[in-house]
Design a protein around this motif. Structure first.
Motif, PDB file in Angstrom:
ATOM      1  N   ALA A 173       2.184   1.396  -5.592  1.00 59.26           N
ATOM      2  CA  ALA A 173       2.314   0.331  -4.596  1.00 59.26           C
ATOM      3  C   ALA A 173       3.194  -0.806  -5.091  1.00 59.26           C
ATOM      4  O   ALA A 173       3.845  -1.485  -4.292  1.00 59.26           O
ATOM      5  CB  ALA A 173       0.928  -0.197  -4.222  1.00 59.26           C
ATOM      6  N   SER A 174       3.248  -1.023  -6.409  1.00 56.34           N
ATOM      7  CA  SER A 174       4.128  -2.075  -6.913  1.00 56.34           C
ATOM      8  C   SER A 174       5.593  -1.733  -6.653  1.00 56.34           C
ATOM      9  O   SER A 174       6.422  -2.634  -6.446  1.00 56.34           O
ATOM     10  CB  SER A 174       3.902  -2.293  -8.413  1.00 56.34           C
ATOM     11  N   SER A 175       5.920  -0.437  -6.638  1.00 57.77           N
ATOM     12  CA  SER A 175       7.283  -0.024  -6.299  1.00 57.77           C
ATOM     13  C   SER A 175       7.551  -0.205  -4.808  1.00 57.77           C
ATOM     14  O   SER A 175       8.665  -0.535  -4.405  1.00 57.77           O
ATOM     15  CB  SER A 175       7.515   1.430  -6.713  1.00 57.77           C
ATOM     16  N   VAL A 176       6.528   0.020  -3.981  1.00 55.14           N
ATOM     17  CA  VAL A 176       6.648  -0.278  -2.549  1.00 55.14           C
ATOM     18  C   VAL A 176       6.949  -1.759  -2.363  1.00 55.14           C
ATOM     19  O   VAL A 176       7.814  -2.146  -1.561  1.00 55.14           O
ATOM     20  CB  VAL A 176       5.351   0.109  -1.803  1.00 55.14           C
ATOM     21  N   ALA A 177       6.251  -2.614  -3.127  1.00 53.45           N
ATOM     22  CA  ALA A 177       6.467  -4.051  -3.021  1.00 53.45           C
ATOM     23  C   ALA A 177       7.878  -4.432  -3.445  1.00 53.45           C
ATOM     24  O   ALA A 177       8.556  -5.218  -2.768  1.00 53.45           O
ATOM     25  CB  ALA A 177       5.444  -4.793  -3.891  1.00 53.45           C
ATOM     26  N   LEU A 185       0.834  -1.196   0.000  1.00 53.63           N
ATOM     27  CA  LEU A 185       0.000   0.000   0.000  1.00 53.63           C
ATOM     28  C   LEU A 185       0.873   1.253   0.000  1.00 53.63           C
ATOM     29  O   LEU A 185       1.972   1.256   0.559  1.00 53.63           O
ATOM     30  CB  LEU A 185      -0.894   0.061   1.247  1.00 53.63           C
ATOM     31  N   ASP A 186       0.355   2.321  -0.622  1.00 57.14           N
ATOM     32  CA  ASP A 186       0.986   3.632  -0.488  1.00 57.14           C
ATOM     33  C   ASP A 186      -0.096   4.686  -0.359  1.00 57.14           C
ATOM     34  O   ASP A 186      -0.946   4.837  -1.247  1.00 57.14           O
ATOM     35  CB  ASP A 186       1.878   3.954  -1.686  1.00 57.14           C
ATOM     36  N   THR A 187      -0.084   5.388   0.767  1.00 59.03           N
ATOM     37  CA  THR A 187      -1.033   6.475   1.018  1.00 59.03           C
ATOM     38  C   THR A 187      -0.278   7.717   1.504  1.00 59.03           C
ATOM     39  O   THR A 187      -0.808   8.513   2.261  1.00 59.03           O
ATOM     40  CB  THR A 187      -2.078   6.064   2.076  1.00 59.03           C
ATOM     41  N   SER A 188       0.970   7.853   1.071  1.00 57.41           N
ATOM     42  CA  SER A 188       1.840   8.905   1.598  1.00 57.41           C
ATOM     43  C   SER A 188       1.590  10.277   1.001  1.00 57.41           C
ATOM     44  O   SER A 188       2.036  11.290   1.544  1.00 57.41           O
ATOM     45  CB  SER A 188       3.303   8.518   1.374  1.00 57.41           C
ATOM     46  N   ALA A 189       0.869  10.332  -0.131  1.00 56.19           N
ATOM     47  CA  ALA A 189       0.583  11.609  -0.790  1.00 56.19           C
ATOM     48  C   ALA A 189      -0.847  11.557  -1.334  1.00 56.19           C
ATOM     49  O   ALA A 189      -1.676  10.818  -0.814  1.00 56.19           O
ATOM     50  CB  ALA A 189       1.615  11.875  -1.883  1.00 56.19           C
ATOM     51  N   LYS A 190      -1.157  12.325  -2.386  1.00 61.72           N
ATOM     52  CA  LYS A 190      -2.524  12.356  -2.905  1.00 61.72           C
ATOM     53  C   LYS A 190      -2.954  11.025  -3.488  1.00 61.72           C
ATOM     54  O   LYS A 190      -4.115  10.634  -3.382  1.00 61.72           O
ATOM     55  CB  LYS A 190      -2.652  13.450  -3.971  1.00 61.72           C
ATOM     56  N   THR A 191      -2.024  10.327  -4.136  1.00 57.88           N
ATOM     57  CA  THR A 191      -2.360   9.062  -4.786  1.00 57.88           C
ATOM     58  C   THR A 191      -2.565   7.953  -3.760  1.00 57.88           C
ATOM     59  O   THR A 191      -1.763   7.790  -2.846  1.00 57.88           O
ATOM     60  CB  THR A 191      -1.244   8.642  -5.752  1.00 57.88           C
ATOM     61  N   THR A 192      -3.645   7.206  -3.922  1.00 55.21           N
ATOM     62  CA  THR A 192      -3.842   5.970  -3.169  1.00 55.21           C
ATOM     63  C   THR A 192      -3.475   4.834  -4.104  1.00 55.21           C
ATOM     64  O   THR A 192      -3.976   4.763  -5.222  1.00 55.21           O
ATOM     65  CB  THR A 192      -5.306   5.797  -2.730  1.00 55.21           C
ATOM     66  N   LEU A 216       9.659   5.474  -4.309  1.00 56.44           N
ATOM     67  CA  LEU A 216       9.514   6.309  -5.505  1.00 56.44           C
ATOM     68  C   LEU A 216      10.665   6.082  -6.477  1.00 56.44           C
ATOM     69  O   LEU A 216      10.469   6.026  -7.695  1.00 56.44           O
ATOM     70  CB  LEU A 216       9.453   7.784  -5.116  1.00 56.44           C
ATOM     71  N   ALA A 217      11.871   5.950  -5.956  1.00 59.02           N
ATOM     72  CA  ALA A 217      13.028   5.699  -6.824  1.00 59.02           C
ATOM     73  C   ALA A 217      12.856   4.391  -7.587  1.00 59.02           C
ATOM     74  O   ALA A 217      13.290   4.275  -8.745  1.00 59.02           O
ATOM     75  CB  ALA A 217      14.307   5.683  -5.995  1.00 59.02           C
ATOM     76  N   TYR A 218      12.192   3.421  -6.978  1.00 61.64           N
ATOM     77  CA  TYR A 218      11.972   2.141  -7.640  1.00 61.64           C
ATOM     78  C   TYR A 218      11.056   2.254  -8.858  1.00 61.64           C
ATOM     79  O   TYR A 218      10.980   1.318  -9.668  1.00 61.64           O
ATOM     80  CB  TYR A 218      11.430   1.106  -6.657  1.00 61.64           C
ATOM     81  N   ASN A 219      10.349   3.376  -9.006  1.00 64.60           N
ATOM     82  CA  ASN A 219       9.593   3.608 -10.242  1.00 64.60           C
ATOM     83  C   ASN A 219      10.518   3.585 -11.450  1.00 64.60           C
ATOM     84  O   ASN A 219      10.085   3.310 -12.577  1.00 64.60           O
ATOM     85  CB  ASN A 219       8.880   4.960 -10.203  1.00 64.60           C
ATOM     86  N   MET A 220      11.813   3.908 -11.230  1.00 68.49           N
ATOM     87  CA  MET A 220      12.786   4.025 -12.317  1.00 68.49           C
ATOM     88  C   MET A 220      13.833   2.913 -12.259  1.00 68.49           C
ATOM     89  O   MET A 220      14.936   3.064 -12.774  1.00 68.49           O
ATOM     90  CB  MET A 220      13.478   5.389 -12.244  1.00 68.49           C
ATOM     91  N   ILE A 221      13.498   1.777 -11.643  1.00 67.42           N
ATOM     92  CA  ILE A 221      14.473   0.713 -11.443  1.00 67.42           C
ATOM     93  C   ILE A 221      14.990   0.145 -12.766  1.00 67.42           C
ATOM     94  O   ILE A 221      16.096  -0.389 -12.841  1.00 67.42           O
ATOM     95  CB  ILE A 221      13.869  -0.426 -10.581  1.00 67.42           C
ATOM     96  N   ASP A 222      14.216   0.273 -13.844  1.00 68.34           N
ATOM     97  CA  ASP A 222      14.638  -0.270 -15.137  1.00 68.34           C
ATOM     98  C   ASP A 222      15.554   0.682 -15.901  1.00 68.34           C
ATOM     99  O   ASP A 222      16.011   0.353 -16.992  1.00 68.34           O
ATOM    100  CB  ASP A 222      13.414  -0.579 -16.007  1.00 68.34           C
TER     101      ASP A 222
END
Length: 236
Positions: free
Chosen positions: A190-194, A4-11, A97-103
């Motif tokens: 949330a997939s980046s959190v995972a 889960l990620d609820t740290s900002a506007k996006t759920t 958030l950094a994991y959004n760019m892991i590729d």
């Protein structure tokens, strides 16, 4: 894993295993996390034909971020994990958030709008599907980022997070190597959190009772109280 990620506007909610994202739902509206989170969890599990009881690990962004948002996400994970007697992992919102760019190989600046002309930020380096932290999570003014960015400005730096546009607007003229990530890659996922949680598994697993938010600064109400106390009860 349910992340889960609820740290900002996006759920954002994701149901994953150690190799695949099975389901991911994200909502970026004016509705509060308390309105959207639990229905999203239910829908994500229903759409992939899974039961909550199949979850073996719960992951959540534990900060920095919105004080209320963090409490909602962490509270949900604590309740679900406690009911199932399953372990939890809380991860840095900025690292996730950094994991959004892991590729993408290169330097990543994760920045969240902390208001009061400040950002929560940290620098990371992605290389061959591995994320390395370069600086600790910190709360600072955008102006004070100049010195930190200057140390890495010889190569492109990709900006992610809801504070990315603010940093790009203020600093891109001075640092032309700054690159603004696409909007989907700037939002919490949330997939980046995972994926971040898997990199900390199992050493950072904790019981639900011990899962706590990570704040880089005091909530506004406490800051106001301290200001009044320091000025003899006079509001600034």
């Amino acid at each position: 894993m349910l992340a889960l990620d609820t740290s900002a506007k996006t759920t954002s909610v994701s149901f994953c295993d150690d190799t695949h994202v099975i389901a991911e739902f994200s909502v970026n509206t004016m509705r509060t996390h308390s309105q959207t989170l639990m229905p999203m969890i239910e829908s994500a599990l229903s759409c992939c034909g899974a039961a909550l009881s199949e979850t073996e690990l719960f992951a959540v962004s534990s900060g920095p971020g919105s004080f209320t948002g963090l409490r909602i996400g962490i509270g949900a994970v604590k309740g679900l994990a406690l009911g199932l007697s399953k372990p939890c992992i809380g991860v840095s919102t900025l690292e996730a958030l950094a994991y959004n760019m892991i590729d993408q190989n290169g330097i990543i600046l994760a920045a969240m709008d902390a208001r009061c002309k400040q950002v929560y930020c940290a620098l990371f380096e992605a290389e061959n599907q591995t994320m390395t932290r370069l600086t600790p999570d910190t709360a600072c003014s955008i102006a004070s980022l100049r010195e930190t960015i200057a140390s890495f400005a010889d190569a492109p730096i990709t900006l992610v997070g809801d504070g990315a546009h603010l940093c790009f607007k203020e600093l891109s003229d001075e640092f032309p190597t700054l690159v603004l990530a696409s909007e989907p890659n700037r939002m919490q996922r949330a997939s980046s959190v995972a994926r971040c949680a898997l990199s900390h598994f199992p050493q950072d697993c904790t019981d639900a009772a011990d899962l706590m938010p990570f704040y880089l600064r005091l909530p506004q109400a406490q800051r106001e109280l301290l200001r009044k106390q320091s000025t003899g009860g006079q509001s600034l």
